[in-house]
Design a protein around this motif. Structure first.
Motif, short mmCIF file in Angstrom:
data_model
loop_
_atom_site.label_atom_id
_atom_site.label_comp_id
_atom_site.label_asym_id
_atom_site.label_seq_id
_atom_site.Cartn_x
_atom_site.Cartn_y
_atom_site.Cartn_z
N GLU A 1 0.52 -1.36 -0.18
CA GLU A 1 -0.21 -0.18 0.16
C GLU A 1 0.79 1.24 -0.12
N VAL A 2 2.15 1.24 -0.05
CA VAL A 2 2.99 2.14 0.06
C VAL A 2 3.37 2.27 -1.44
N PHE A 3 3.25 4.12 -1.45
CA PHE A 3 3.26 4.54 -3.22
C PHE A 3 5.21 4.62 -3.64
N PHE A 4 5.83 3.92 -3.59
CA PHE A 4 7.91 4.26 -3.57
C PHE A 4 7.70 4.76 -4.73
N THR A 5 8.38 6.17 -4.38
CA THR A 5 9.58 7.52 -5.91
C THR A 5 9.87 7.68 -5.41
N ARG A 6 11.02 8.60 -6.70
CA ARG A 6 12.07 8.93 -6.53
C ARG A 6 11.48 10.18 -5.85
N GLY A 7 12.00 10.93 -5.14
CA GLY A 7 12.07 12.50 -4.83
C GLY A 7 13.20 13.10 -5.17
N PRO B 1 21.19 17.47 -9.48
CA PRO B 1 20.32 17.21 -7.75
C PRO B 1 20.53 15.10 -7.13
N GLU B 2 19.89 15.86 -5.52
CA GLU B 2 20.31 14.64 -4.75
C GLU B 2 18.55 14.00 -5.45
N TRP B 3 19.27 12.49 -5.26
CA TRP B 3 18.11 11.81 -5.57
C TRP B 3 18.13 10.72 -3.90
N SER B 4 16.67 10.81 -3.84
CA SER B 4 16.48 9.97 -2.49
C SER B 4 14.67 8.61 -2.77
N ILE B 5 14.84 7.73 -1.78
CA ILE B 5 13.32 6.73 -2.34
C ILE B 5 12.49 7.11 -1.19
N ASP B 6 11.30 7.95 -1.55
CA ASP B 6 10.33 8.21 -0.88
C ASP B 6 8.96 7.38 -0.90
N GLY B 7 8.97 7.14 0.10
CA GLY B 7 7.40 6.40 0.43
C GLY B 7 6.13 6.88 0.47
N HIS B 8 5.37 6.94 -0.30
CA HIS B 8 4.62 7.82 -0.16
C HIS B 8 3.20 7.20 0.75
N ILE B 9 2.00 7.69 2.21
CA ILE B 9 1.00 6.79 2.51
C ILE B 9 -0.14 7.22 1.71
N GLY C 1 16.92 4.98 3.42
CA GLY C 1 18.01 5.40 4.02
C GLY C 1 19.08 5.56 1.93
N PHE C 2 18.91 6.01 1.33
CA PHE C 2 19.41 5.76 -0.07
C PHE C 2 19.69 7.48 -0.36
N ARG D 1 19.67 6.86 -11.37
CA ARG D 1 20.02 5.75 -11.68
C ARG D 1 20.62 4.47 -10.96
N GLU D 2 21.64 5.12 -9.72
CA GLU D 2 21.98 4.43 -8.90
C GLU D 2 20.62 3.59 -7.87
N LEU D 3 19.08 4.90 -7.80
CA LEU D 3 18.73 4.11 -6.98
C LEU D 3 18.12 2.90 -6.92
N VAL D 4 17.95 3.40 -8.88
CA VAL D 4 16.92 1.79 -9.34
C VAL D 4 18.05 0.71 -8.77
N LYS D 5 19.50 0.79 -8.78
CA LYS D 5 19.39 -0.59 -7.33
C LYS D 5 19.90 -0.67 -6.20
N ASN D 6 19.78 0.68 -5.62
CA ASN D 6 19.52 0.28 -4.01
C ASN D 6 17.22 -0.35 -3.79
N TRP D 7 16.74 0.11 -4.92
CA TRP D 7 15.22 -0.23 -4.52
C TRP D 7 15.50 -1.58 -5.50
N ALA D 8 16.57 -2.41 -6.16
CA ALA D 8 15.93 -3.72 -6.08
C ALA D 8 16.84 -4.45 -5.02
#
Length: 353
Positions: A161-167, A175-183, A198-199, A204-211
């Protein structure tokens, strides 16, 4: 570094933006590319076992570095205000001709200086006398996500139920990107709460973190591979990190080429390590509620149990990319083989969908 959610609050009670939808990170494997199957260790895993994966927050990575600037910027106007006040009082004692100047100072310079000092002290307060870190737990068995928020409250939400996206933080060229979880609210469009993993990295690198996270929650029989990928765990599960580890964490590099930049930045890093130590000593260790601990109970004979106890033996050598050839080759072989096995298991899951 992406500090959204700490120094400035997340924007809530809003609709999902076009960027949220564009950079949506799905829990399933539909539409994934070949790069999505990779996993990357970014020294953010506190613990991983057969029940849960626990990560530090995105602010932990550079903890202490912003504090240096906040401390200087809060101290400088305060000290200058006191110094100028002292000088004006001395002049006033000598002659009354400085009375108008003293009044002008009292009405303008002193209040502005104190306001600046208070502003930067409030920024410093975001790091000192708070919490040592803000962990996020992913329960693989119950499919729940538990979040320790910056205000000390705990929220639990179903993984799906969490909507994860790149913030994104900043709009410049890098720009600096993070993985945000929206409720989301019941309408599945309105954001009512947000947290970050924590990323903080390039998009592009965030995709690997998310994986890495998605594999833990979605791929069967991948725990050994994920455990073999992890090399360094922050020792913060039930204690405060030491000064030495904080310094090591700030100094860590991926190759010896980065030594040049670390030497140039070493004075700033040393100041940051002291500020980081103060932040850790003055902050409390986050504690999960009894409900969360009950939900995340780990079996005594769990075959997967990776934590700071498994950190490299020669930690200074590891963080400075100066391991012996045998140690480096052994770690490289372990991680690369684990990533390949994980890639095969992810591909098999994709074919079954």
């Amino acid at each position: 570094m992406n500090y959204s959610g700490l120094y400035s609050p997340f924007i809530l009670n809003r609709s999902l933006s076009e960027e949220d939808i564009k950079y949506h990170l799905k829990q399933d494997f539909t539409g994934m590319g070949s790069s999505d199957s990779l996993a990357l260790d970014d020294a953010v895993v506190i613990k991983i076992n057969s029940t849960y994966l626990e990560l530090v927050d995105k602010y932990y990575n550079d903890r202490g570095m912003p504090d240096v600037f906040a401390f200087i910027l809060s101290l400088a106007p305060f000290m200058s205000a006191i110094f100028v006040a002292y000088q004006f009082i001395l002049e006033l004692v000598k002659t009354t001709s400085s009375l108008a100047t003293l009044i002008l100072y009292a009405l303008f310079f002193f209040p502005i200086s104190m306001a600046m000092a208070i502003f930067f002290c409030r920024l410093l307060r975001k790091s000192w006398f708070t919490w040592t870190h803000y962990p996020v737990r992913f329960n693989r068995k119950t499919k729940m996500v538990h979040v320790f928020k910056v205000d000390g409250t705990i929220i639990s939400v179903p993984w799906r139920e969490v909507f994860f996206t790149r913030g994104r933080a900043g709009r410049g060229a890098m720009p600096e990107w993070s993985i945000d979880g929206h409720i989301l609210a019941d309408d599945k469009q309105t954001v009512i709460d947000t947290f970050s993993l924590g990323f903080s990295n390039t998009r592009r690198e965030l995709v690997k973190n998310w994986a890495f996270v998605r594999s833990y929650m979605e791929v069967d029989d991948c725990l050994n591979e994920l455990a073999d990928i992890i090399a360094l765990c922050p020792p913060v599960a039930d204690k405060k990190e030491s000064y030495i580890f904080g310094l090591q964490y700030l100094l860590r590099v991926e190759s010896r080429i980065e030594w040049v930049f670390r030497i140039i930045l070493s004075p700033l890093i040393l100041l940051g390590s002291v500020a980081r130590f103060v932040a850790m000593r003055t902050s409390k260790i986050p504690r999960w509620s009894q409900d969360v601990e009950a939900d995340c109970r780990v079996e005594a004979d769990d075959p997967v149990n990776v934590s700071a106890a498994n950190n490299p033996k020669h930690l200074w050598r590891y963080v400075l990319a100066n391991q012996s050839l045998d140690e480096y080759n052994a770690l490289y072989q372990r991680q690369s083989q684990a990533m390949y096995r994980l890639w095969e298991k992810v591909q098999a899951k994709v074919r079954r969908q």
